[in-house]
Design an enzyme around this catalytic site. Structure first.
Site, PDB file in Angstrom:
ATOM      1  N   TYR A   1       6.296  -6.715   3.650  1.00  0.00           N
ATOM      2  CA  TYR A   1       5.458  -6.015   4.625  1.00  0.00           C
ATOM      3  C   TYR A   1       4.662  -7.027   5.448  1.00  0.00           C
ATOM      4  O   TYR A   1       4.576  -6.913   6.682  1.00  0.00           O
ATOM      5  CB  TYR A   1       4.520  -5.060   3.898  1.00  0.00           C
ATOM      6  CG  TYR A   1       3.585  -4.287   4.797  1.00  0.00           C
ATOM      7  CD1 TYR A   1       4.032  -3.189   5.516  1.00  0.00           C
ATOM      8  CD2 TYR A   1       2.243  -4.663   4.918  1.00  0.00           C
ATOM      9  CE1 TYR A   1       3.169  -2.471   6.341  1.00  0.00           C
ATOM     10  CE2 TYR A   1       1.384  -3.953   5.742  1.00  0.00           C
ATOM     11  CZ  TYR A   1       1.854  -2.857   6.448  1.00  0.00           C
ATOM     12  OH  TYR A   1       1.000  -2.160   7.272  1.00  0.00           O
TER      13      TYR A   1
ATOM     14  N   ILE B   1      -2.732   7.296  11.331  1.00  0.00           N
ATOM     15  CA  ILE B   1      -3.287   6.696  12.535  1.00  0.00           C
ATOM     16  C   ILE B   1      -2.565   7.208  13.778  1.00  0.00           C
ATOM     17  O   ILE B   1      -3.184   7.503  14.805  1.00  0.00           O
ATOM     18  CB  ILE B   1      -3.167   5.160  12.475  1.00  0.00           C
ATOM     19  CG1 ILE B   1      -3.881   4.597  11.251  1.00  0.00           C
ATOM     20  CG2 ILE B   1      -3.721   4.526  13.735  1.00  0.00           C
ATOM     21  CD1 ILE B   1      -3.574   3.140  11.011  1.00  0.00           C
TER      22      ILE B   1
ATOM     23  N   SER C   1      -1.106  -5.718  11.310  1.00  0.00           N
ATOM     24  CA  SER C   1      -2.013  -5.631  10.167  1.00  0.00           C
ATOM     25  C   SER C   1      -2.564  -7.011   9.864  1.00  0.00           C
ATOM     26  O   SER C   1      -1.918  -8.027  10.142  1.00  0.00           O
ATOM     27  CB  SER C   1      -1.270  -5.094   8.938  1.00  0.00           C
ATOM     28  OG  SER C   1      -2.025  -5.274   7.753  1.00  0.00           O
TER      29      SER C   1
END
Length: 322
Positions: free
Chosen positions: A207, A53, A175
């Site tokens: 994460y 990205i 995210s």
């Protein structure tokens, strides 16, 4: 035979509906050109921009005429990305600078060099993220240290330059995984990490915790930027086929590959919400908001908890030595 064909056709039709409704990302609509602001060059800093990205967003920015600083840890990969972006964009104002977000000293060295050599900073995109267990050189959990603490210190050390440059933006790539995250301050105090364990599920939890940190950091940063010309945004880029899991175990990769092929978009599509937050005109009143698919998305109460966001900020200041 015909029954089998009908079933197969139905499956394909359902997949296409799901893909176009829930997976495909809207394109950034901004037509902004970045050849300069107030008759000077527009300096754009981009972390984690040598792949995925980050590289796709950096290429788009370079095509618009921006000066793009690729701040990355791996010099070989970064210099290859610089060459690719220069060639594809026709823009020679693409520069590599070394930065290891897993080292607080590296963050400080980078910002010292940047502030000496670059007179402007109009856009800071905190894009780098890892999905890897381990420890940073400062003893923090790798996921917490890179995905949150390194970006936190970097942003604060560059904040005055952002303010000096006029209408500047900070974009934090988070995210949707943040919805599964939580902030355990006791664990952070004891282990310098937001959780423990090294199974695939436990690493995913770590994460997710770090991505919640990104959203809470943006929430608190927006409050502290009120009255300035700097705005900030966090975002979910969508399910994207990148190499974020390149260091995971081989069996985990084998499980992920078919899922990624079917339900994830390419890096260019995954960069669109980042570009929307970086470039879209008129979103300044939405500072502090969370975006998905190039639009504001709702947050769970835990992702906009004022007390937790403030405490995370204070703890991060202490841990980073500010």
């Amino acid at each position: 035979m015909y029954t089998g064909l009908l079933i197969a056709g139905g499956v394909v039709a359902i997949y296409l509906i799901v893909y176009n409704t829930f997976i495909k990302q809207r394109r950034c609509k901004s037509s902004a050109k970045l050849h300069g602001k107030t008759d000077r060059n527009c300096f754009v800093y981009h972390s984690g921009a040598n792949t995925g990205i980050g590289k796709a967003a950096a290429l788009d920015l370079a095509k618009r005429g921006a000066r793009v600083i690729l701040a990355c840890r791996n010099q070989q990969r970064a210099e290859a990305a610089v060459c690719d972006i220069k060639r594809e964009s026709g823009n020679d104002e693409v520069v590599y600078m070394n930065l290891d977000l897993g080292s607080l000293q590296s963050v400080r060295s980078f910002t010292e060099t940047f502030l000496k050599t670059e007179p402007r900073l109009d856009l800071l995109i905190n894009n780098a993220g890892i999905f890897l267990q381990g420890k940073t050189e400062d003893g923090f959990g790798m996921i917490f240290g890179v995905n949150h603490l390194g970006h936190f210190l970097l942003t604060l050390l560059l904040l005055e330059r952002l303010k000096e440059s006029g209408s500047s933006r900070v974009v934090n790539v988070s995210s949707r995984a943040h919805i599964y995250g939580s902030i355990d301050f006791n664990c952070l105090s004891t282990h310098k990490e937001l959780g423990v364990g090294d199974t695939a599920f436990q690493i995913f939890q770590l994460y997710s915790h770090s991505k919640l940190c990104n959203v809470l950091f943006t929430h608190e940063l927006a409050k502290r930027l009120q009255g300035t010309s700097v705005t900030c945004y966090s975002l979910h880029p969508g399910g994207v086929r990148t190499d974020i899991a390149r260091y995971t175990r081989i069996w985990w990769k084998i499980l992920l590959i078919p899922v990624a092929l079917l339900f994830c978009v390419d890096a260019d599509s995954g960069a669109q919400t980042t570009l929307h937050c970086a470039l879209q005109e008129g979103i300044e009143p939405l500072s502090g908001c969370y975006f998905s698919n190039s639009a504001v998305a709702d947050l769970l109460p835990k992702a906009k908890d004022d007390a937790v966001a403030r405490k995370l900020w204070e703890v991060s200041e202490r841990l980073s030595g500010l």
